[in-house]
Design a protein around this motif. Structure first.
Motif, PDB file in Angstrom:
ATOM      1  N   VAL A   1      -1.833   0.900  -4.691  1.00  0.00           N
ATOM      2  CA  VAL A   1      -2.870   1.465  -5.282  1.00  0.00           C
ATOM      3  C   VAL A   1      -2.798   2.923  -5.659  1.00  0.00           C
ATOM      4  O   VAL A   1      -2.073   3.741  -4.957  1.00  0.00           O
ATOM      5  CB  VAL A   1      -4.214   1.391  -4.525  1.00  0.00           C
ATOM      6  CG1 VAL A   1      -5.364   2.417  -5.355  1.00  0.00           C
ATOM      7  CG2 VAL A   1      -4.738  -0.081  -4.456  1.00  0.00           C
TER       8      VAL A   1
ATOM      9  N   ASP B   1       0.808  -1.138   0.119  1.00  0.00           N
ATOM     10  CA  ASP B   1      -0.239   0.052   0.091  1.00  0.00           C
ATOM     11  C   ASP B   1       0.620   1.173  -0.137  1.00  0.00           C
ATOM     12  O   ASP B   1       0.684   2.353   0.529  1.00  0.00           O
ATOM     13  CB  ASP B   1      -0.974   0.041   1.182  1.00  0.00           C
ATOM     14  CG  ASP B   1      -2.202   0.900   1.096  1.00  0.00           C
ATOM     15  OD1 ASP B   1      -2.571   1.219  -0.165  1.00  0.00           O
ATOM     16  OD2 ASP B   1      -2.450   1.645   2.127  1.00  0.00           O
TER      17      ASP B   1
ATOM     18  N   GLN C   1     -10.579  -0.196  -2.848  1.00  0.00           N
ATOM     19  CA  GLN C   1      -9.071  -0.867  -3.073  1.00  0.00           C
ATOM     20  C   GLN C   1      -9.076  -2.466  -3.232  1.00  0.00           C
ATOM     21  O   GLN C   1      -9.842  -3.076  -2.344  1.00  0.00           O
ATOM     22  CB  GLN C   1      -8.036  -0.575  -2.112  1.00  0.00           C
ATOM     23  CG  GLN C   1      -7.757   0.851  -1.834  1.00  0.00           C
ATOM     24  CD  GLN C   1      -6.629   1.374  -1.135  1.00  0.00           C
ATOM     25  OE1 GLN C   1      -5.410   1.038  -1.554  1.00  0.00           O
ATOM     26  NE2 GLN C   1      -7.013   1.732   0.182  1.00  0.00           N
TER      27      GLN C   1
ATOM     28  N   PRO D   1      -7.782   2.150  -8.244  1.00  0.00           N
ATOM     29  CA  PRO D   1      -8.895   2.251  -7.530  1.00  0.00           C
ATOM     30  C   PRO D   1     -10.170   2.301  -8.201  1.00  0.00           C
ATOM     31  O   PRO D   1     -10.111   2.713  -9.447  1.00  0.00           O
ATOM     32  CB  PRO D   1      -8.548   3.367  -6.620  1.00  0.00           C
ATOM     33  CG  PRO D   1      -8.081   4.464  -7.510  1.00  0.00           C
ATOM     34  CD  PRO D   1      -7.165   3.701  -8.080  1.00  0.00           C
TER      35      PRO D   1
END
Length: 339
Positions: free
Chosen positions: A160, A147, A296, A327
């Motif tokens: 993302v 992340d 996500q 996303p």
């Protein structure tokens, strides 16, 4: 004479190190021409693959450390679950640590995992920890950022596109007729927060009609901090209220919803203020006013990160990879178009 390395082979063949690694490990994924060039380079240079050392290293531990930024956030729970799903099929156990956005706790877990000589580390970091991860790599423990995009490419990462997500969220608010938008989030040491704000600003600056974007800072990404931010907003004169809020994550958005849902007997969300979050966690759709959010692919992130980490433990000469998912905008009642 120094041993021939995989990088020497790549340079001689005129291909990337990753291509050489694929020829050695997954030749079916490489073109016939690239396989030929690499094999000719291997023969010309006398490269000998050290399979014994590679296998010995890969067998040091059957555990992987996973350090998450906020264990209370359902998003990270889903990411860990995805990694566990992938790990179970590989005979790997995951040791889990929650930093709660505290750099000291982050260091503590990394020290612990280093002492335990885990096979590798997955981490959603707080701030810049590249020097600490370099130390782990020097000890033979690779790390993959989760992340969080690795801007300089020193480590593999699975993330993302938070900048694009922030842009999409605010473009959606603008499309519903909102022009006074507040971004609620913090702390800004967290890269995901700054990226989402950057995307929000880009959307506001590129809007056809003028859009005001203000920043309402929070100390953490929690429900309580969202509720406190909402209380500060409705304490203002009504003329100073925003007509839309983009929250940096769903926990903040749920706290904001608690503060904004009813005021003086009137529903504020979405009648007066539209509200959108980020993550699309399990509570977003079940909220009192179903919450719009930027989704996500949390479990896919965890599975992908674990897979990359195990590939790097098996072949330390693999070049770092940056995997970026996009996303998805999920529209619900909290961003109903302005009447």
């Amino acid at each position: 004479m120094a041993a021939v390395s995989i990088r020497d082979v790549a340079q001689h063949a005129g291909v990337s190190v990753g291509t050489v690694s694929n020829v050695l490990n997954r030749p079916g994924e490489v073109s016939v021409e690239s396989v030929r060039r690499v094999q000719e380079a291997i023969e010309a240079l006398g490269y000998v693959r050290n399979d014994a050392a590679r296998k010995l290293r890969a067998g040091v531990s059957t555990t992987v450390g996973f350090v998450v930024l906020d264990g209370q956030n359902p998003f990270f729970g889903d990411v860990v679950r995805g990694a566990e799903d992938e790990a179970s099929g590989q005979g790997i156990a995951i040791l889990y640590g929650n930093t709660d956005e505290d750099p000291k706790r982050e260091r503590m877990y990394l020290d612990l995992f280093e002492e335990q000589q885990v096979r590798g580390v997955l981490i959603s970091p707080y701030g810049d920890i590249d020097p600490r991860l370099e130390r782990l790599r020097g000890r033979g423990i690779p790390a993959v950022l989760v992340d969080r995009f690795s801007g300089d490419g020193r480590f593999s990462s699975v993330s993302v596109d938070s900048v694009n997500g922030g842009r999409m969220a605010v473009e959606h608010l603008i499309a519903t007729g909102r022009r006074r938008i507040a971004f609620v989030g913090g702390p800004f040491d967290i890269r995901q927060v700054t990226d989402r704000l950057a995307g929000a600003r880009a959307a506001a600056e590129n809007a056809v009609e003028p859009v005001d974007l203000e920043v309402v800072a929070t100390d953490a990404l929690t429900v309580a901090d969202g509720a406190a931010a909402g209380a500060r907003i409705i304490a203002r004169p009504r003329a100073d209220w925003p007509d839309a809020i983009f929250a940096a994550n769903d926990l903040l958005a749920l706290g904001l919803l608690q503060a904004l849902i009813v005021e003086g007997g009137r529903m504020l969300v979405p009648d007066e203020i539209a509200l959108i979050g980020f993550d699309d966690n399990a509570f977003a759709a079940a909220a009192a006013v179903p919450l719009s959010s930027m989704r996500q692919p949390s479990r896919t992130i965890g599975r992908t990160a674990l897979r990359i980490l195990l590939e790097e433990t098996a072949d330390p000469e693999l070049i770092p990879r940056q995997t970026v998912f996009q996303p998805e905008l999920i529209v619900r009642a909290s961003t109903r178009p302005k009447a």
